[in-house]
Design an enzyme around this catalytic site. Structure first.
Site, short mmCIF file in Angstrom:
data_model
loop_
_atom_site.label_atom_id
_atom_site.label_comp_id
_atom_site.label_asym_id
_atom_site.label_seq_id
_atom_site.Cartn_x
_atom_site.Cartn_y
_atom_site.Cartn_z
N SER A 186 -30.17 37.77 36.25
CA SER A 186 -29.55 37.59 37.45
C SER A 186 -30.39 38.76 38.41
O SER A 186 -29.84 38.82 39.85
CB SER A 186 -28.24 38.46 37.34
OG SER A 186 -27.41 37.75 36.65
N GLU A 220 -78.30 82.54 26.18
CA GLU A 220 -79.35 81.34 25.56
C GLU A 220 -80.45 81.47 26.47
O GLU A 220 -81.67 81.23 25.79
CB GLU A 220 -78.82 79.79 25.71
CG GLU A 220 -77.73 79.49 24.81
CD GLU A 220 -78.24 79.25 23.46
OE1 GLU A 220 -79.36 79.33 23.18
OE2 GLU A 220 -77.41 78.94 22.57
#
Length: 684
Positions: free
Chosen positions: A346, A86
């Site tokens: 429990s 680029e």
């Protein structure tokens, strides 16, 4: 040269210098007056684990996947190909590359229109920041001005960082990190040359080259980048050849969505924060999520489940799964069941026993009555409606007997239990206006899975509680002592002896299961020396699950989770010097038997409840035995018929005794303490 010509030459040079200087000054002011766009584009909010691994991300306000990314952690090979393709003079120009512009101008003149090739990476960033176009010279001029201004305010790394955030990759994907996660299912830290080339190619035409819609075009564009990279030396020929043979992706992968309930919660707590670092371990989280999803397939479609795993020493939450499937409406999966308050069944019994150990009320080898009791009208019963008589405290906890637990809670005090729950970091919830009574010991209080894991953490940590932590950036709170190290060790020693499900090796994990009233919730909470694990299974709307028990539903899941955490168990701490490891006979006299005024004297010995005393039994000619049922008393039992000892099982309360002759028959039983009872019946 004549003096006149020399003066004219000097004047011309001066004028040119003045014009150039003026032009430079005007250009500088033009650049400096540039109205720049926001240089901090909004990124996706992210939630990560303790090591920075992504757990979940959210789209931006515009519906974009644009994840934050650090330039220093992006694959170097990708950056090399990007710049070579680029903008190969990126690090040399000041935002505009005159050589590239001249080349672009000549190409445009020949084509009769503006063509690509002249934009630097900085100019592309300028266009992306303003969502501009390159189809007109006016747009190109604006990009040049913004690019020149950007180069004056930002470093090259910062400009490159903007590109890595803003480059489009098709659909609602922006930025290199969103692209790699979506197309490759991984972070951009390490990429193959083929993957890097595709990322270079896509932003040039993101919609026409989308791999999930145009895989052939995407691959062709990628290969052109590879060819250019090979030609300009950014890639070796052998690497380029291998890269061209690599298949291109053809679909988008989903973004990570681990622990969605916790992620939503953290983002909701700090709505302005863009990144959140948790204490979770992504690998463990993903493994346990997969386990629960597999388990849910075997459960009823309306059942939900939740799992929480915490580090014993630090309180850091390592795994948080709020439901089997966040999007499953049948299970109401959107509800975080790690935080929903339910009856704990429990599961509070170990803390009750631990407090009793600390108060000198009981010891694991103490004897305690499991008989009918009456606490001012409250008469708890065991789950199976049976009573075992006098049992060891160790056995009472391992078999989860209700009556002994309530006897101990009566001695400890319900208010003390509630205070201990709160000190541990839990948030117990009583009915409006309700006062803590003995029923809280059997589940009569609202607690969440998060609360229960918080309660069990000090049991595994020598009695010291540290607050559960979800955020890595929070300061740990000071530890609080809930139990002594001695009581904590007693509990671990007892709970290690709870029978394990299936073929699980016993003695590795201390754990307790629980089932709430009406079978609405089933629980399993366990720990070793490293982890506390909590499991809840039920329906999010609290409707019953007939027949479901913690031991056979939640228990197996608990041990599966421990299996996912590693095959090697970290052992619990050794016994402290203050621990009393002796038999019942060697205990100090006050500890040998737990006393309670709620146990009626007449109910302490064994009682034959069938057949009734004086009953007349009719047997068929083929029958030669009678079923006898017993209540209370302490096993082992000795059964006698007409004074003769039988071979009936000494630990059962329902046995068959032989009938030698018809007529009167005396049945007697003697328990371990020597207490006895007898019934006389007539057999026809």
């Amino acid at each position: 040269m004549s003096r006149t010509r020399f003066k004219r030459s000097r004047l011309g040079t001066t004028i040119i210098a003045i014009v150039i200087g003026a032009a430079i000054s005007v250009t500088d002011r033009w650049i400096d007056r540039t109205d720049l766009p926001d240089l901090r584009p909004q990124t996706s909010v992210t939630v990560s684990d303790r090591n920075g691994k992504l757990l979940r991300a959210y789209t931006t306000d515009q519906g974009l996947w644009r994840l934050p990314v650090d330039v220093g952690r992006v694959d170097k090979g990708y950056l090399t190909q990007l710049i070579a393709f680029e903008d190969k003079r990126f690090f040399d120009h000041h935002g505009v590359d005159p050589v590239a512009l001249i080349r672009a101008g000549l190409d445009s003149a020949r084509a009769g229109r503006v063509v690509s090739g002249g934009s630097t990476l900085t100019m592309q960033v300028a266009r992306l920041l303003e969502d501009g176009t390159t189809g007109r010279w006016s747009g190109k001029l604006r990009q040049m001005r913004v690019a020149l201004a950007l180069e004056r305010q930002l470093s090259k790394a910062e400009i490159l960082g903007l590109y890595l955030h803003l480059a489009p990759y098709g659909g609602n994907l922006e930025g290199v990190r969103a692209a790699t996660l979506s197309y490759f299912g991984k972070e951009p830290w390490r990429l193959t040359p083929a993957e890097a080339a595709l990322l270079v190619a896509l932003p040039q035409s993101p919609e026409t080259r989308r791999p999930d819609r145009a895989a052939a075009r995407a691959k062709a564009a990628r290969d052109r980048v590879l060819a250019r990279s090979e030609a300009n030396g950014a890639l070796r020929a052998s690497d380029a050849r291998i890269a061209r043979s690599e298949p291109a992706p053809k679909a988008r992968a989903p973004f990570p969505a681990h622990s969605p309930h916790l992620a939503d919660r953290m983002v909701g707590e700090r709505p302005g924060q863009s990144s959140h670092r948790t204490t979770l371990d992504r690998d463990a989280q993903a493994s346990v999520e997969a386990l629960l999803a597999q388990t849910a397939d075997r459960l009823h479609p309306s059942l939900s489940a939740a799992i929480l795993v915490a580090d014993v020493a630090t309180g850091n939450v390592l795994v948080s799964v709020g439901s089997p499937d966040y999007l499953d409406r049948r299970r109401q999966g959107f509800i975080d069941m790690t935080r929903a308050r339910r009856s704990p069944g429990s599961t509070l019994k170990p803390l009750i026993y631990g407090l009793a150990f600390d108060h000198g009320i009981a010891h694991p080898e103490s004897l305690i009555d499991d008989r009918p009791v009456d606490f001012a009208g409250y008469s708890p019963q065991n789950f199976d409606k049976e009573f075992r008589g006098r049992v060891f405290v160790r056995e009472a906890l391992q078999t989860s007997l209700n009556v002994p637990a309530v006897i101990l809670l009566d001695r400890v005090g319900s208010a003390h239990l509630m205070a201990s729950l709160r000190k541990a970091g839990a948030r117990p919830q009583l009915p409006p206006g309700g006062a803590p009574g003995l029923a809280i010991g059997l589940g009569g209080v609202g607690l969440s899975l998060e609360d229960l894991v918080q309660i069990y953490q000090p049991l595994a940590n020598r009695g010291e509680a540290v607050s559960l932590r979800y955020r890595a950036d929070t300061t740990p709170a000071a530890p609080r002592r809930i139990l002594s190290a001695r009581a904590s060790w007693y509990l671990g020693d007892v709970l290690l002896g709870v029978p394990t499900p299936g073929d699980v090796e016993p003695g590795q994990v201390a754990y307790k299961t629980g089932t709430s009233y009406g079978h609405r919730d089933v629980w399993a909470i366990g720990y070793d020396g490293a982890h506390v694990v909590g499991v809840w299974v039920g329906r999010a709307d609290a409707t019953p699950m007939p027949g479901a028990l913690g031991v056979n539903v939640a228990g197996p899941i608990l041990f599966d989770v421990f299996g996912r955490l590693g095959t090697e168990r970290t052992l619990l701490p050794p016994a402290p010097q203050s621990a009393l490891t002796v038999s019942n006979a060697e205990l100090p006299p006050p500890l040998r038997q737990v006393r309670s005024a709620a146990v009626r004297e007449e109910d302490k010995g064994p009682r034959i409840i069938f057949p009734p005393d004086g009953a007349r039994l009719e047997l068929s000619a083929s029958q030669s035995s009678v079923v006898v049922k017993l209540r209370n008393g302490s096993p082992p039992f000795r059964w006698l018929v007409n004074g003769q000892v039988t071979d009936a099982d000494s630990h059962l309360r329902s046995v068959t005794v032989p009938v030698a002759t018809r007529g009167f028959m005396q049945i007697a039983v003697i328990d371990r303490t020597g207490a006895a009872t007898r019934h006389t019946v007539f057999v026809d």
